[in-house]
Scaffold this active site. Sequence first.
Site, PDB file in Angstrom:
ATOM      1  N   ASP A 195       0.835  -1.219   0.000  1.00 38.04           N
ATOM      2  CA  ASP A 195       0.000   0.000   0.000  1.00 38.04           C
ATOM      3  C   ASP A 195       0.865   1.264   0.000  1.00 38.04           C
ATOM      4  O   ASP A 195       1.692   1.454   0.884  1.00 38.04           O
ATOM      5  CB  ASP A 195      -0.887  -0.078   1.263  1.00 38.04           C
ATOM      6  N   HIS A 371      -3.864   4.577   6.722  1.00 37.24           N
ATOM      7  CA  HIS A 371      -2.728   4.075   5.939  1.00 37.24           C
ATOM      8  C   HIS A 371      -1.408   4.466   6.591  1.00 37.24           C
ATOM      9  O   HIS A 371      -1.261   5.572   7.115  1.00 37.24           O
ATOM     10  CB  HIS A 371      -2.781   4.643   4.513  1.00 37.24           C
TER      11      HIS A 371
END
Length: 558
Positions: A195, A371
């Site tokens: 990611d 994130h």
Amino acid sequence: MAKSKHSVLIFALGGVGEIGKNMYVVQCDDDIVVIDAGLKFPEEEMLGIDMVIPDITYLEEHRDKVRGIIITHGHEDHIGGLSYVLKHLNVPVYATKLTLGLIEAKLKEAGILADTKRVLINSDSEIVLGKMKATFFRVNHSIPDSVGVCLETPEGYIVHTGDFKFDQTPVNNQQADLAKMAMIGDRGVLCLLSDSTNAERPGFTGSERAVGMAIKDVFSKARGRIIVSTFASNVHRIQQVVDAALQFNRKITVVGRSMQNVINISMDLGYLNVPEGLFVETDEVNKLPAEQVVILSTGSQGEPMSALTRMARSAHRKIDILPGDTVVIAATPIPGNEKYVARTIDQLYRIGAEVIYGGHGPSGTVHVSGHGSQEELRLMLNLMKPKYFIPIHGEYRMLRMHGILAEQVGVPRENIFLLDNGDTVEISGGKARYGPKVHAGNVLIDGLGVGDVGNIVLRDRKLLSQDGILVVVVTLSKQNGTILSGPDIISRGFVYVRESEELLDEANRIVTQTLVKCMEENVNEWSSLKNNVKEALGRFLYDQTRRRPMILPIIMEV
């Protein structure tokens, strides 16, 4: 793991070079595993489009090889395209408990729940998918039950992190599986897909618990009603709003269909702990004292039809924002949504509300990302120690920065692959290289239409939105080709007819002149007549107005 004669192909059908629409594919010989099937919201030039999903032509062409779709977590950019994909590709879906609950609601709405094989997994599951075996590891994210995926192939281990951060104090007390990640790394990771969302952000991403403390601080100071807007799927944050409401003796009402759905599913599955009587119907809110009310709402991205935006415009059927209300926007804008959010905040201030938004408010941070930032991305790379690295899930600059981080922790530059959707990495005999490109693209969803709006339709919509349309209606005689009636010119979005009579009269004369000339030259094919009218009229209108409206000639014969 011994080298083999097998070949592994890795590529994205969505999710690289963009935010959203995540869909990643690992193919080992004749077995294909798909990871995620998301949507993204349309860009500005996609006029009238509701959402965008990946083009799955490659998967349809190889449908007999697709062994299943693994879903890493329940966010729209990972599950939003699933019901459309499954209509064309009836394969098993593997997901954790909450993720599966959210998926089942979507499949039920699409009428394909009974036809879809759904397999419940957890972080300890092992599933065999042809020549590949999938195992999982728990990660922290802004929705519970998020996992990363480790695919054991004859070539080696391929790891997909899912969306992740390392939260040392998660709200649900479920830490990331650091030991399991380190164990996978020790076994040897052939290729890591990780990611990249926050690859440009230095340091560590804050803990979700910090948001809970800031929310409680807002609750302790607010004297009027409190409106909290956040992502519908952020179950941890909703739990913290519930806890704060309980502590400060306030009732909660929920507005926004998606928020209501997620809350109902999360409560049913035990992911949200809400005492009896805390939630009240929206109709009850106006009967309660302001200091006893919390309104939990969608609309943190300023979406035009969302609950918060309609409340800010005084266009909501049941709730108005009042002077003295405190509005907490517990989210940051997704790239592209900044101006919608700014407009909503402006409207809220005009009404007289106190607005707390962005990463920091007077009470501390009211939003943290789900994130990982740079240090966490480096930690993941160090845990996994991959031979090859493919940054995923982000716009190109994010992927590029993630590649630089990988170099910094020791991955050789030539082993880092920056991909666009449809680019492939082929691994054979332990060696990776760019492989053949596969078909990838966007499928646009407009109302009930899936993929029936393409570039030509969008170009027409853009033209209509910029310069409008002129419809020219003419009736010709079948016998001798003379004009029996018209030309009648109808203008929409081009000029105001009452103030442009001279221009339209001249346009009328030019159409007549063009048709007469065509008849004299024995040009009587409809397509030629229409093209001649369009060219002559288009030239004249551009000279006069510097605009290029869409010209639609309608020619009838009697």
